[in-house]
Design a protein around this motif. Structure first.
Motif, short mmCIF file in Angstrom:
data_model
loop_
_atom_site.label_atom_id
_atom_site.label_comp_id
_atom_site.label_asym_id
_atom_site.label_seq_id
_atom_site.Cartn_x
_atom_site.Cartn_y
_atom_site.Cartn_z
N VAL B 65 35.41 19.97 15.74
CA VAL B 65 35.20 21.41 15.28
C VAL B 65 34.15 22.00 15.96
CG1 VAL B 65 34.79 23.02 13.32
CG2 VAL B 65 36.56 21.36 13.08
N VAL B 66 32.99 21.13 16.17
CA VAL B 66 31.67 21.58 16.97
C VAL B 66 32.10 22.17 18.11
CG1 VAL B 66 29.33 20.95 17.74
CG2 VAL B 66 30.07 20.42 15.28
N GLY B 67 32.62 21.08 18.85
CA GLY B 67 33.18 21.43 20.35
C GLY B 67 33.99 22.50 20.43
N MET B 68 34.90 22.75 19.45
CA MET B 68 35.85 23.82 19.58
C MET B 68 35.27 25.01 19.30
SD MET B 68 39.06 24.52 20.17
CE MET B 68 40.15 23.39 19.62
N THR B 69 34.38 24.99 18.21
CA THR B 69 33.40 26.40 18.08
C THR B 69 32.81 26.93 19.31
OG1 THR B 69 33.19 25.38 16.03
CG2 THR B 69 31.82 27.52 16.60
N VAL B 70 32.09 26.06 20.24
CA VAL B 70 31.48 26.42 21.23
C VAL B 70 32.35 26.84 22.31
CG1 VAL B 70 29.63 25.55 23.06
CG2 VAL B 70 29.62 24.61 20.79
N THR B 259 44.06 22.34 13.46
CA THR B 259 42.97 22.29 12.26
C THR B 259 41.68 22.72 12.74
OG1 THR B 259 44.14 20.36 11.53
CG2 THR B 259 41.95 20.67 10.72
N ALA B 260 41.14 22.39 13.96
CA ALA B 260 39.97 22.52 14.46
C ALA B 260 39.91 24.19 14.94
CB ALA B 260 39.57 21.76 15.75
N ILE B 261 40.64 24.76 15.05
CA ILE B 261 40.75 26.08 15.53
C ILE B 261 40.90 26.93 14.01
CG2 ILE B 261 42.02 28.11 16.44
CD1 ILE B 261 43.38 26.18 18.66
N SER B 262 41.58 26.45 13.43
CA SER B 262 41.63 27.08 12.04
C SER B 262 40.22 26.97 11.24
CB SER B 262 42.52 26.38 10.84
OG SER B 262 43.84 26.25 11.44
N ALA B 263 39.55 25.84 11.33
CA ALA B 263 38.10 25.73 10.58
C ALA B 263 37.25 26.56 11.37
CB ALA B 263 37.57 24.48 10.94
N ALA B 264 37.23 26.77 12.60
CA ALA B 264 36.33 27.51 13.42
C ALA B 264 36.60 29.07 12.95
CB ALA B 264 36.38 27.38 14.89
N VAL B 265 37.81 29.37 12.77
CA VAL B 265 38.08 30.98 12.76
C VAL B 265 37.91 31.27 11.52
CG1 VAL B 265 40.18 32.57 12.63
CG2 VAL B 265 40.04 31.03 14.57
N PHE B 279 27.46 26.26 12.05
CA PHE B 279 27.47 26.24 10.60
C PHE B 279 28.82 26.77 9.83
CE2 PHE B 279 25.50 27.71 6.35
CZ PHE B 279 25.52 26.52 5.72
N GLY B 280 29.10 27.80 10.28
CA GLY B 280 30.31 28.48 9.95
C GLY B 280 31.58 27.75 10.01
N SER B 281 31.76 27.39 11.17
CA SER B 281 32.97 26.47 11.53
C SER B 281 33.13 25.19 10.45
CB SER B 281 33.16 25.93 12.89
OG SER B 281 33.02 27.12 13.64
N ILE B 282 31.91 24.50 10.44
CA ILE B 282 31.86 23.32 9.45
C ILE B 282 32.14 23.80 7.88
CG2 ILE B 282 30.33 21.72 8.35
CD1 ILE B 282 31.44 21.43 11.56
N LEU B 283 31.65 25.03 7.61
CA LEU B 283 32.18 25.32 6.36
C LEU B 283 33.39 25.79 6.13
CD1 LEU B 283 29.33 28.11 5.62
CD2 LEU B 283 29.49 25.84 4.36
#
Lengths: 358, 330
Positions: B65-70, B259-265, B279-283
């Motif tokens: 998710v960290v990578g996807m967020t960036v 899942t990663a895109i959903s978490a980031a969004v 931080f937001g994406s991890i939340l």
């Protein structure tokens, strides 16, 4: 700028050509060739024409479940003196599998051993194949409303019941159990329902205390079992209808160290290793080889239906006289004692064949 | 006295409003609300064992998710994360079975994943392909390579040495080592994305690429760098999974990209770029995991779980989006 652009176009064309050649090479079908047949046996109806080709068509073609099925289909084909080909779509996509099925039909094969991803989507194509004189036998999943000749499968209900009996026996027929599910896949749902029904009807002192959807994901299975174990500290066993979730659940059971018995259907090398190490209670494995062997025999008989003239109305009603609605290929219970017999790589090594690559 | 109470009340409201104005504030409030509700509904929810399971379930995925967020901040998208993660697992596992030291095998696998990111970056910047198509193609290539390497059968890595298994299964004090790796990556990347010059360039490039070019940012380099980062983090997650489950499964990580895109969004990242925090994406990832855990604890029927989860997520994203719009308008 123009030169740079031209260079880029040239590179792209080169890449496209290389990809085309590579794909053409990959797409080349490797048919398993029939073994030599003795000259005096050519009159036997059980010896086919070497030009006859039978296809096995699956979805997610890289999944190991199919390999032992094809291995025995291939063997039956070689013994009958006909060719067999393993094919399908690598994706979990019914449209892609339908496209592959159409491509097979275009080649006018002698018969198709099919695992239809969706029962209804395949009704029309299977019926068209029947009209073309190409028999279709379904395996492991069915298209019951189509004109497929036969359906061979393990009895999913029996698999669920076997698992329930094995866990119940080890738990002294009392205690709490849970299930991890893959809702929506027909054979998996049947196994789960059978397991729950068996526990509820045969073991009054046992209870299915939790159900979670883990969808064949080891990570989800890990979290699910960890969570269920918090709410039900006396959990004695957990069952799942496939092996992928089994890996995650077994890892959770090892970490929890409360003696939870993990049991699944189907196997892979990791599950087998864990069974041998005592970290996995056991597995139920359908007899894939029997599925492939009898599947091929039924296809051959259906393609040579002149071999039989049963006393019924087949000629008037227009169905294939060789048709059998359902064949049960049986199952095996895998434990630490017999796990060594179920490793695919050891099996291939013993047989000295190339598996699906021939 | 009355004055004091008023001041206290206002102070609380001010604090609440300040918290709400914090970008991730709304999401934190939603998570807290779910946790409070669940602590009443299930006595097992607020136990350490349950939270350990929740953390473990999303910490490895959280690295992806960290990578996807960036990548989303850059205005791109990476559909290959699940397949690349699986590829690292398969390469590492296969090399180990061929007799290579598992640490070296893992490094080779990570280098290959980084190489895939580099090629993706080159295709985006030099050939002009878009991220969506490039990563879609690599999703197929990487997944196909997994099947070629494993020949379709999961590789059992039962003989992995304990020192290597420690990555996925070991603990330091009460904390699993996986969670420690995850926390370090999250803290460092969140800090860098907010404060470091290098990663701030990602925001500028994602917000307005032309303006970023005119201001002297080498956007091509930034894009290549982000692709390499995203694929390397996916590869690292694959190595951790390999160590944790002791197996390399060619079908592992299917659907992980969603899942990663959903978490980031959910965490506030924008699909059009220029917005989002680690931080937001991890939340967002935590919320997904908490809901899954809650539904299991409440014995919700498996046929209802996806539907309920979807509704809760839609609600969470809508509330967060409305709050964000209000903040921007204010």
């Amino acid at each position: 700028m123009k030169t740079k652009f031209k260079n880029m176009i040239a590179v792209l064309i080169m890449l496209a050509l290389v990809a085309t050649f590579a794909l053409t090479g990959c797409a080349k079908e490797e048919a398993a060739t029939p073994v030599a047949v003795a000259a005096d046996s050519t009159d036997s109806p059980f010896v086919g024409d070497p030009s006859e080709t039978y296809y096995m068509c699956v979805m997610v073609s890289g999944v190991e479940y199919w390999f032992p099925v094809y291995e025995m289909m291939k063997q039956a084909g070689q013994q009958l003196g006909v060719k067999t080909v393993y094919t399908g779509t690598p994706e979990y996509d019914v449209n892609k599998q339908l496209a592959v099925f159409e491509q097979i039909l275009a080649k006018k094969p002698a018969g198709i051993l099919l695992h239809p991803m969706n029962p209804d989507a395949f009704i029309e194509p299977i019926n068209r194949a029947a009209e073309m004189g190409i028999p279709v036998v379904t395996f492991a999943a069915d298209s019951p409303n189509s004109k497929r000749v036969s359906y061979i499968t393990s009895d999913n209900v029996r698999e669920g019941e076997f698992a329930a009996d094995a866990i119940a026996a080890d738990m002294g027929e009392k205690g709490e159990v849970a299930v991890l599910e893959n809702p929506g896949q027909d054979n998996h749902d049947l196994r789960i329902k059978a397991f729950i029904n068996r526990i509820e009807t045969k073991y009054p002192d046992m209870e299915v205390v939790a159900r979670a959807a883990t969808n064949q994901d080891p990570n989800k299975a890990y979290q699910a079992l960890m969570t269920i174990a918090q709410a039900h500290p006396n959990l004695g066993g957990v069952f799942m209808p496939e092996a992928s979730s089994g890996m995650g659940a077994a890892q959770a059971a090892v970490e929890l160290d409360t003696g939870i018995r993990v049991m699944c259907c189907d196997i892979n090398a990791k599950v087998l290793d864990m069974i041998k190490a005592g970290e996995f209670f056991g597995a139920i494995n359908p007899n894939q080889g029997t599925q492939g062997y009898y599947g091929m025999l039924m296809l051959y008989l259906a393609a040579h239906s002149e071999m039989i003239d049963p006393m019924n109305d087949w000629s008037q009603a227009g169905f294939n006289p060789m048709g059998m609605p359902f064949v049960d290929n049986g199952l095996a219970v895998v434990t630490a004692e017999n796990a060594d017999f179920f490793y695919w790589d050891k099996y291939l090594e013993k047989r000295g064949t190339k598996g699906i690559n021939e | 006295m009355i004055e004091n109470i008023k001041t206290g009340k206002n102070g609380f409201i001010d604090l609440f409003n300040k918290f709400r104005n914090f970008r991730e504030g709304t999401l934190i409030l939603i998570i807290v609300a779910v946790c409070v509700l669940m602590s009443f509904l299930s006595p097992y929810f607020m136990t350490w064992a349950n939270w350990k399971a929740i953390f473990l379930s999303f910490s490895t995925e959280g690295i992806v998710v960290v990578g996807m967020t960036v990548m989303l901040v850059l205005g791109g998208i990476d559909l290959s994360v699940g397949a690349v993660m699986c590829l690292a697992m398969c390469i590492g596992g296969k090399l180990f079975l061929l007799g290579v030291n598992p640490w070296l095998a893992s490094l080779i696998a990570l280098a290959i994943c980084a190489g895939i990111g580099y090629i993706q970056g080159l295709l985006v910047t030099k050939v002009g392909l878009v991220h969506f198509i490039t990563t879609l193609a690599f999703m197929g290539i990487a997944r196909g390579a997994c099947f070629v390497i494993t020949q379709g059968t999961p590789l059992s890595l039962f003989t992995l040495p304990q020192s290597f298994k420690f990555i996925g299964q070991g603990t330091i004090g009460p904390l699993p080592f996986v969670i420690i790796i995850f926390l370090v990556i999250v803290i460092v990347s969140d800090y860098m994305l907010r404060n470091s010059t290098v990663l701030r360039k990602v925001f500028y490039s994602g917000s307005n690429e032309k303006a970023a070019v005119f201001s002297g940012i080498r956007v091509s380099r930034v894009k290549i760098g982000v692709s390499v980062l995203c694929c390397t983090l996916s590869g690292l997650a694959g190595i951790i999974y390999m160590s944790r489950f002791g197996a390399s499964t060619p079908g592992f990580g299917v659907g992980l990209e969603m899942t990663a895109i959903s978490a980031a969004v959910i965490g506030g990242a924008s699909l059009t770029g220029g917005e989002g925090t680690v931080f937001g994406s991890i939340l967002g990832a935590a919320l997904l995991s908490i809901i899954t855990s809650s539904l299991i604890l409440l014995d919700v029927s498996v046929y209802w779980q996806d539907l309920i989860k979807g509704c809760i997520l839609l609600f969470a994203v809508s509330v967060d989006h409305i709050q964000h719009m209000r903040r921007q308008a204010g």
